[in-house]
Design a protein around this motif. Sequence first.
Motif, mmCIF file in Angstrom:
data_model
loop_
_atom_site.group_PDB
_atom_site.id
_atom_site.type_symbol
_atom_site.label_atom_id
_atom_site.label_comp_id
_atom_site.label_asym_id
_atom_site.label_seq_id
_atom_site.Cartn_x
_atom_site.Cartn_y
_atom_site.Cartn_z
ATOM 1 N N LYS A 188 30.163 42.744 23.426
ATOM 2 C CA LYS A 188 30.935 42.791 24.242
ATOM 3 C C LYS A 188 30.862 42.957 26.220
ATOM 4 C CE LYS A 188 34.666 46.801 25.327
ATOM 5 N NZ LYS A 188 35.060 48.031 25.213
ATOM 6 N N GLU A 189 29.810 43.121 26.181
ATOM 7 C CA GLU A 189 28.698 42.835 27.700
ATOM 8 C C GLU A 189 27.412 42.172 27.575
ATOM 9 O OE1 GLU A 189 30.026 44.914 31.971
ATOM 10 O OE2 GLU A 189 29.125 46.081 31.066
ATOM 11 N N GLN A 190 27.192 41.327 28.199
ATOM 12 C CA GLN A 190 26.117 41.066 28.401
ATOM 13 C C GLN A 190 24.926 41.000 30.004
ATOM 14 O OE1 GLN A 190 26.316 37.261 26.222
ATOM 15 N NE2 GLN A 190 24.752 37.764 25.254
ATOM 16 N N ARG A 191 24.285 41.422 30.049
ATOM 17 C CA ARG A 191 23.998 41.422 31.354
ATOM 18 C C ARG A 191 22.515 41.009 32.019
ATOM 19 N NH1 ARG A 191 24.966 47.841 34.016
ATOM 20 N NH2 ARG A 191 26.832 48.540 32.623
ATOM 21 N N GLY A 238 29.777 36.206 24.736
ATOM 22 C CA GLY A 238 31.357 37.354 24.833
ATOM 23 C C GLY A 238 31.517 37.449 23.589
ATOM 24 N N ARG A 289 26.866 40.980 35.007
ATOM 25 C CA ARG A 289 27.446 41.046 34.106
ATOM 26 C C ARG A 289 28.750 39.936 33.943
ATOM 27 N NH1 ARG A 289 29.370 46.771 35.398
ATOM 28 N NH2 ARG A 289 30.179 46.025 37.000
ATOM 29 N N THR A 290 28.247 39.681 32.412
ATOM 30 C CA THR A 290 29.361 38.515 31.691
ATOM 31 C C THR A 290 29.947 39.204 30.543
ATOM 32 O OG1 THR A 290 27.367 37.839 30.735
ATOM 33 C CG2 THR A 290 27.785 36.712 32.368
ATOM 34 N N ASN A 291 31.384 38.547 30.194
ATOM 35 C CA ASN A 291 32.251 38.658 28.991
ATOM 36 C C ASN A 291 32.435 37.366 28.471
ATOM 37 O OD1 ASN A 291 34.829 38.139 30.621
ATOM 38 N ND2 ASN A 291 33.965 40.262 31.348
#
Length: 358
Positions: free
Chosen positions: A118-121, A114, A335-337
């Motif tokens: 910025k954002e991983q899906r 992260g 989704r992760t951050n």
Amino acid sequence: MNRRQLFYAGLIASFALSALAHYLHWNQMFLFAVSAISVVFVAGFLGQATESVAHYAGQRLGGFLNATFGNAAELIIAIFLVKAGSFETVKASLTGSIIGNLLLVLGLSIFLGGLKFKEQRYNVQLANHNSTLMILAIVALFIPATFVSAEHFTFRKDQILSITVAIILIVSYLLWLVFSMITHKDMLSDMEDKAEAQAGEHHEEPLWTLKRSVLYLVLATVMVAFVSEWLVGTLHSVSARFGLSELFIGAFVVAIVGNAAEHSAAIMLAMKNKIGAAVEIAVGSSLQIALFVAPVLVLISGFFGPTMDIVFTPIELAAIAVSVFIAKAVASDGRTNWYEGFLLIMVYIILGFAFFLV
């Protein structure tokens, strides 16, 4: 020498030094130090092999192979402990593996990935299925502990319940593999894998050919098994010298060492924006421990003497339940951050302090 050559030189040197220290019976503190260093190098080697295999097989299968080979080393260590009758240490290490993968491995992967992205899906349907399976693991571990304690089951009833639950969990896990890898493979495949398949290309070239990647994956797993066994052999001396409890040693030290391969591989993949593979390694490894490794150890223990039950202590159950709850909350939306990763790490530190004070 370039960076890769330096890495392989460190891998060979640290592994050889650990072997000499173990078989020549050198100082236990020295053996602990060099084995810990060797674990880092071997785990990195396993991570490279996994990433190379994932290039050919896809992120999900690559992550599954990493979790499986990483847990194979831990299963070998646990079998030796079961044979010695150290059931409580085994269950503590299994608890540590589950919470370590869900909080530390997943947390560091999401946090470091992260910081770079910025954002991983990843596949939200896979996230939901993983969440359901994690709840199944909690139910399967909670029911035996509750009934055995509340109804004061005899030793025989305890064994019957443990063996029954173990068989059900193994069947459930095997059917999950059929569901996720065969019948519903396309529905649960990673988004990046789908995009690459549609484009007909891969972003990076693999380090090795498929055959060599699989060979190195097996070799790295064998090396992890040896180094982990050497390191675990020094833990009693370390715990006596530093005054650490057996519960803390089993749940955190042994678990962190046993999961070193998953740690490095998951983090490395997350920092390359392959969060699907990182989640598969972290969550998939926890599910494999709870639904397959622990039940298999229950069945295997019967060949060495009294059958190990599947009854965990209230402290262990609380730690697993808390880990599943926060991991489900973080990972269920696909989704992760970096902040979600930070939260997982904080929960792990809280549990670490609590176990240390027991």
